[in-house]
Design an enzyme around this catalytic site. Structure first.
Site, PDB file in Angstrom:
ATOM      1  N   GLU A   1       0.794   3.983   1.733  1.00  0.00           N
ATOM      2  CA  GLU A   1       1.211   4.456   3.053  1.00  0.00           C
ATOM      3  C   GLU A   1       2.426   3.681   3.551  1.00  0.00           C
ATOM      4  O   GLU A   1       3.329   4.266   4.144  1.00  0.00           O
ATOM      5  CB  GLU A   1       0.062   4.324   4.074  1.00  0.00           C
ATOM      6  CG  GLU A   1      -1.164   5.140   3.749  1.00  0.00           C
ATOM      7  CD  GLU A   1      -2.220   4.387   2.959  1.00  0.00           C
ATOM      8  OE1 GLU A   1      -3.403   4.705   3.135  1.00  0.00           O
ATOM      9  OE2 GLU A   1      -1.874   3.475   2.156  1.00  0.00           O
TER      10      GLU A   1
ATOM     11  N   CYS B   1      -6.702   2.106   5.315  1.00  0.00           N
ATOM     12  CA  CYS B   1      -7.474   0.936   5.720  1.00  0.00           C
ATOM     13  C   CYS B   1      -7.491   0.747   7.243  1.00  0.00           C
ATOM     14  O   CYS B   1      -6.529   1.030   7.927  1.00  0.00           O
ATOM     15  CB  CYS B   1      -6.970  -0.316   5.011  1.00  0.00           C
ATOM     16  SG  CYS B   1      -5.226  -0.714   5.272  1.00  0.00           S
TER      17      CYS B   1
ATOM     18  N   CYS C   1      -3.030   0.157   7.391  1.00  0.00           N
ATOM     19  CA  CYS C   1      -2.362   1.444   7.148  1.00  0.00           C
ATOM     20  C   CYS C   1      -2.685   2.452   8.250  1.00  0.00           C
ATOM     21  O   CYS C   1      -1.816   3.237   8.636  1.00  0.00           O
ATOM     22  CB  CYS C   1      -2.740   1.985   5.773  1.00  0.00           C
ATOM     23  SG  CYS C   1      -2.005   1.007   4.440  1.00  0.00           S
TER      24      CYS C   1
ATOM     25  N   HIS D   1       0.834  -1.190   0.000  1.00  0.00           N
ATOM     26  CA  HIS D   1       0.000   0.000   0.000  1.00  0.00           C
ATOM     27  C   HIS D   1       0.879   1.254   0.000  1.00  0.00           C
ATOM     28  O   HIS D   1       2.020   1.220   0.466  1.00  0.00           O
ATOM     29  CB  HIS D   1      -0.908   0.014   1.226  1.00  0.00           C
ATOM     30  CG  HIS D   1      -2.025  -0.974   1.157  1.00  0.00           C
ATOM     31  ND1 HIS D   1      -3.015  -1.020   2.097  1.00  0.00           N
ATOM     32  CD2 HIS D   1      -2.318  -1.950   0.255  1.00  0.00           C
ATOM     33  CE1 HIS D   1      -3.880  -1.975   1.796  1.00  0.00           C
ATOM     34  NE2 HIS D   1      -3.469  -2.563   0.679  1.00  0.00           N
TER      35      HIS D   1
END
Length: 151
Positions: A56, A79, A89, A54
């Site tokens: 992040e 998330c 995240c 992801h």
């Protein structure tokens, strides 16, 4: 942080998200920019091909300890939990010591929904809506898929 800098950094995050748009599998392409406490860019990332890692995660890995007290600009709500069971995240942003998150738009996906709430409960200042119109266009197909799955 100034509103002008906020707009510039969200524009950068949205630009990153566009880089892998359509290349991240079932996951949306997200952009993330991390500023340190003094307002310098210390990390940025875009969702990896196929949906992992992801954005992040990439940005936080690049920022390291410089993320403490900083601001994260994210194009889509971080998330709340992960299907893989690894830390979400929102948890990673909290654990990194991020003080503020600027998010373009909330995420209706069942695993992401509530990420903003989790950040706020952790004492992180969260602002949502900067770049929302652009993000809504970018994520239109993803949102349609999520809403269809929920129906």
């Amino acid at each position: 942080m100034s509103k002008r800098r906020d707009r510039r950094m969200m524009g950068r995050a949205l630009g990153l998200a566009r880089l892998n748009h359509g290349l991240t599998g079932p996951n949306p392409s997200v952009g993330c920019v991390i500023l340190d406490v003094d307002g310098h860019i210390v990390g940025d990332g875009v969702t990896g091909l196929g949906g992992r890692p992801h954005a992040e995660e990439i940005a936080l890995d690049e920022a390291g300890a410089r993320a403490v007290g900083g601001t994260a600009y994210v194009t889509l709500e971080p998330c709340r939990e992960r299907s893989s069971g690894s830390p979400s995240c929102s948890t990673k942003l909290k654990d990194a010591g991020i003080a503020r998150v600027v998010c373009a738009i909330s995420d209706p996906h069942p695993l992401a929904e509530g990420g903003i709430t989790a950040l706020r409960q952790a004492g992180i200042r969260v602002e949502i809506g900067l770049g929302e119109r652009v993000a809504a266009r970018l994520y239109r197909g993803f949102f349609q898929t999520v809403h269809a799955a929920k129906a």
